[in-house]
Design a protein around this motif. Structure first.
Motif, mmCIF file in Angstrom:
data_model
loop_
_atom_site.group_PDB
_atom_site.id
_atom_site.type_symbol
_atom_site.label_atom_id
_atom_site.label_comp_id
_atom_site.label_asym_id
_atom_site.label_seq_id
_atom_site.Cartn_x
_atom_site.Cartn_y
_atom_site.Cartn_z
ATOM 1 N N GLY A 92 0.802 -1.220 0.000
ATOM 2 C CA GLY A 92 0.000 0.000 0.000
ATOM 3 C C GLY A 92 0.833 1.267 0.000
ATOM 4 N N ILE A 93 1.951 1.248 -0.721
ATOM 5 C CA ILE A 93 2.832 2.412 -0.800
ATOM 6 C C ILE A 93 2.707 3.034 -2.192
ATOM 7 C CG2 ILE A 93 5.223 3.228 -0.718
ATOM 8 C CD1 ILE A 93 5.821 0.889 1.187
ATOM 9 N N ALA A 94 2.310 4.283 -2.248
ATOM 10 C CA ALA A 94 2.193 4.988 -3.522
ATOM 11 C C ALA A 94 3.574 5.437 -3.989
ATOM 12 C CB ALA A 94 1.273 6.190 -3.375
ATOM 13 N N LEU A 95 3.777 5.448 -5.316
ATOM 14 C CA LEU A 95 5.052 5.852 -5.906
ATOM 15 C C LEU A 95 4.818 6.998 -6.874
ATOM 16 C CD1 LEU A 95 6.565 2.339 -6.793
ATOM 17 C CD2 LEU A 95 6.813 3.638 -4.647
ATOM 18 N N TYR A 96 5.581 8.063 -6.686
ATOM 19 C CA TYR A 96 5.468 9.252 -7.534
ATOM 20 C C TYR A 96 6.873 9.685 -7.940
ATOM 21 C CZ TYR A 96 4.222 13.960 -9.115
ATOM 22 O OH TYR A 96 4.049 15.091 -9.866
ATOM 23 N N ALA A 97 7.028 10.094 -9.206
ATOM 24 C CA ALA A 97 8.331 10.540 -9.693
ATOM 25 C C ALA A 97 8.231 11.939 -10.280
ATOM 26 C CB ALA A 97 8.863 9.566 -10.748
ATOM 27 N N CYS A 98 9.268 12.725 -10.029
ATOM 28 C CA CYS A 98 9.375 14.084 -10.572
ATOM 29 C C CYS A 98 10.740 14.160 -11.240
ATOM 30 C CB CYS A 98 9.252 15.094 -9.435
ATOM 31 S SG CYS A 98 9.050 16.796 -9.984
ATOM 32 N N HIS A 99 10.782 13.923 -12.552
ATOM 33 C CA HIS A 99 12.048 13.689 -13.240
ATOM 34 C C HIS A 99 12.438 14.856 -14.146
ATOM 35 C CE1 HIS A 99 14.690 10.913 -15.905
ATOM 36 N NE2 HIS A 99 15.400 11.404 -14.907
ATOM 37 N N THR A 100 12.276 14.704 -15.459
ATOM 38 C CA THR A 100 12.742 15.763 -16.364
ATOM 39 C C THR A 100 11.947 17.054 -16.210
ATOM 40 O OG1 THR A 100 11.424 14.756 -18.153
ATOM 41 C CG2 THR A 100 13.771 14.222 -18.080
ATOM 42 N N ASN A 101 10.747 16.974 -15.666
ATOM 43 C CA ASN A 101 10.025 18.211 -15.367
ATOM 44 C C ASN A 101 10.697 18.982 -14.229
ATOM 45 O OD1 ASN A 101 9.052 15.857 -13.955
ATOM 46 N ND2 ASN A 101 7.371 17.061 -13.138
ATOM 47 N N LEU A 102 11.293 18.261 -13.278
ATOM 48 C CA LEU A 102 12.048 18.915 -12.209
ATOM 49 C C LEU A 102 13.398 19.400 -12.735
ATOM 50 C CD1 LEU A 102 11.916 19.613 -9.173
ATOM 51 C CD2 LEU A 102 13.088 17.453 -8.733
ATOM 52 N N ASP A 103 13.959 18.679 -13.707
ATOM 53 C CA ASP A 103 15.218 19.100 -14.329
ATOM 54 C C ASP A 103 15.058 20.449 -15.033
ATOM 55 O OD1 ASP A 103 16.625 16.800 -13.601
ATOM 56 O OD2 ASP A 103 16.058 15.726 -15.408
ATOM 57 N N SER A 104 13.947 20.624 -15.714
ATOM 58 C CA SER A 104 13.780 21.806 -16.562
ATOM 59 C C SER A 104 13.036 22.957 -15.878
ATOM 60 C CB SER A 104 13.049 21.430 -17.860
ATOM 61 O OG SER A 104 11.783 20.867 -17.581
ATOM 62 N N ALA A 105 12.550 22.737 -14.668
ATOM 63 C CA ALA A 105 11.811 23.789 -13.958
ATOM 64 C C ALA A 105 12.734 24.926 -13.527
ATOM 65 C CB ALA A 105 11.109 23.203 -12.732
ATOM 66 N N PRO A 106 12.285 26.174 -13.615
ATOM 67 C CA PRO A 106 13.070 27.277 -13.053
ATOM 68 C C PRO A 106 13.299 27.032 -11.561
ATOM 69 C CG PRO A 106 11.278 28.102 -14.421
ATOM 70 C CD PRO A 106 11.034 26.628 -14.246
ATOM 71 N N GLY A 107 14.552 27.087 -11.134
ATOM 72 C CA GLY A 107 14.873 26.771 -9.745
ATOM 73 C C GLY A 107 14.986 25.281 -9.491
ATOM 74 N N GLY A 108 15.004 24.479 -10.555
ATOM 75 C CA GLY A 108 15.047 23.031 -10.427
ATOM 76 C C GLY A 108 16.433 22.465 -10.176
ATOM 77 N N MET A 109 16.667 21.275 -10.700
ATOM 78 C CA MET A 109 17.842 20.491 -10.339
ATOM 79 C C MET A 109 19.174 21.201 -10.600
ATOM 80 S SD MET A 109 16.972 17.596 -8.986
ATOM 81 C CE MET A 109 18.338 16.479 -9.337
ATOM 82 N N SER A 110 19.402 21.628 -11.830
ATOM 83 C CA SER A 110 20.677 22.273 -12.149
ATOM 84 C C SER A 110 20.848 23.572 -11.383
ATOM 85 C CB SER A 110 20.782 22.518 -13.654
ATOM 86 O OG SER A 110 20.797 21.293 -14.365
ATOM 87 N N TRP A 111 19.754 24.306 -11.194
ATOM 88 C CA TRP A 111 19.799 25.534 -10.403
ATOM 89 C C TRP A 111 20.263 25.225 -8.982
ATOM 90 C CZ3 TRP A 111 18.067 30.418 -12.297
ATOM 91 C CH2 TRP A 111 17.495 30.374 -13.587
ATOM 92 N N ARG A 112 19.700 24.164 -8.394
ATOM 93 C CA ARG A 112 20.035 23.832 -7.012
ATOM 94 C C ARG A 112 21.514 23.449 -6.880
ATOM 95 N NH1 ARG A 112 17.553 22.640 -2.082
ATOM 96 N NH2 ARG A 112 16.107 24.213 -2.887
ATOM 97 N N LEU A 113 21.999 22.593 -7.782
ATOM 98 C CA LEU A 113 23.401 22.180 -7.698
ATOM 99 C C LEU A 113 24.332 23.375 -7.925
ATOM 100 C CD1 LEU A 113 25.548 20.049 -7.302
ATOM 101 C CD2 LEU A 113 25.335 19.448 -9.722
ATOM 102 N N ALA A 114 24.002 24.219 -8.889
ATOM 103 C CA ALA A 114 24.832 25.396 -9.151
ATOM 104 C C ALA A 114 24.902 26.298 -7.923
ATOM 105 C CB ALA A 114 24.284 26.165 -10.354
#
Length: 261
Positions: A92-114
């Motif tokens: 009964g565990i739900a699974l959700y993924a936030c992948h390339t949409n999080l990569d391309s979002a303003p303030g997303g993945m690359s922004w955070r690492l930078a």
């Protein structure tokens, strides 16, 4: 709280329409109207992460990478994907993924690492055709020039990377740096055109280190190492918007790649 209330918050930051055609971001296991009580944040759904979810009473796992990329024709526990999906359904565990949409979002993945690396004045490296504020990678500047090797040592400290594979060091110092989390070889030309002296990414192949000019150093810090920041990024998104919902950062989310140094 309903799953839809949680995913709505994530998708306000990183709408699903921003994901790439090949991707499978979104709700993978579970129904939007299901009630959940605690979320576990991880890079991947693995058996260890599922163990942690059960142990910590988490009935929702939010990851960066989708557990399913391709259609499954059977469920017979033949591989880790089938085993994890079977177990999530069974427990009964739900699974959700936030992948390339999080990569391309303003303030997303690359922004955070930078930002973690001290790079400021950020701009999108490869803007989407429909919106110049959305896209992959970022490019920006350090407050002052730093020795190229010294800066790569900083990357190791910040990301925990045991090894950085890099091309010939093109310049003794760098100030303008491009970053793309995950597999970013295809953006090397964008980094060069943006005037970057160093391009930080992962999953580079042999020929990717043979730059056609001597102005750019490319550095492969490892896929997991470049994307581990997803956990904190998702934690910030959820904890700031859902103050009464319990969110836990996974301690069992680990790099599947081992290094013999």
């Amino acid at each position: 709280m309903k799953i839809s209330q949680i995913t709505d918050v994530i998708e306000q930051f990183a709408p699903l329409r921003w994901q790439e055609p090949y991707d499978n971001a979104g709700l993978i296991v579970g129904r939007p109207g299901d009630e959940v009580h605690r979320a576990l944040l991880a890079v991947d759904v693995t058996e260890e992460v599922l163990d942690e979810a059960v142990r910590e009473g988490c009935d929702l796992i939010v990851t960066h990478h989708p557990i399913i990329f391709h259609a499954l024709k059977r469920f017979n526990s033949a591989d880790i994907v089938q085993r994890c999906v079977e177990r999530a359904i069974r427990d009964g565990i739900a699974l959700y993924a936030c992948h390339t949409n999080l990569d391309s979002a303003p303030g997303g993945m690359s922004w955070r690492l930078a930002q973690m690396l001290g790079i400021g004045r950020l701009e999108v490296l490869q803007p989407a055709a429909t919106d110049p504020n959305v896209g992959f990678g970022v490019v920006g500047e350090l407050a002052e020039a730093v020795g190229t090797v010294e800066f790569m040592r900083r990357i190791q400290l910040v990301t925990g990377a045991q090894v950085i594979r890099h091309s010939d060091v093109a310049t003794p110092a760098v100030r303008r740096v491009a970053v793309c989390t995950g597999a970013g070889a295809s953006l090397t030309g964008d980094a060069r055109r943006a005037g970057a002296e160093l391009y930080v990414t992962s999953d580079l192949k042999y020929n990717d280190f043979m730059a056609p000019d001597k102005a750019l150093t490319v550095a492969d810090i490892g896929h997991f190492e470049s994307e581990y920041c997803a956990i904190q990024l998702l934690f910030d998104i959820l904890s700031k918007n859902l103050r009464t919902f319990a969110v836990r950062k996974s301690e069992g989310s680990r790099n599947p790649v081992n290094y013999l140094v």
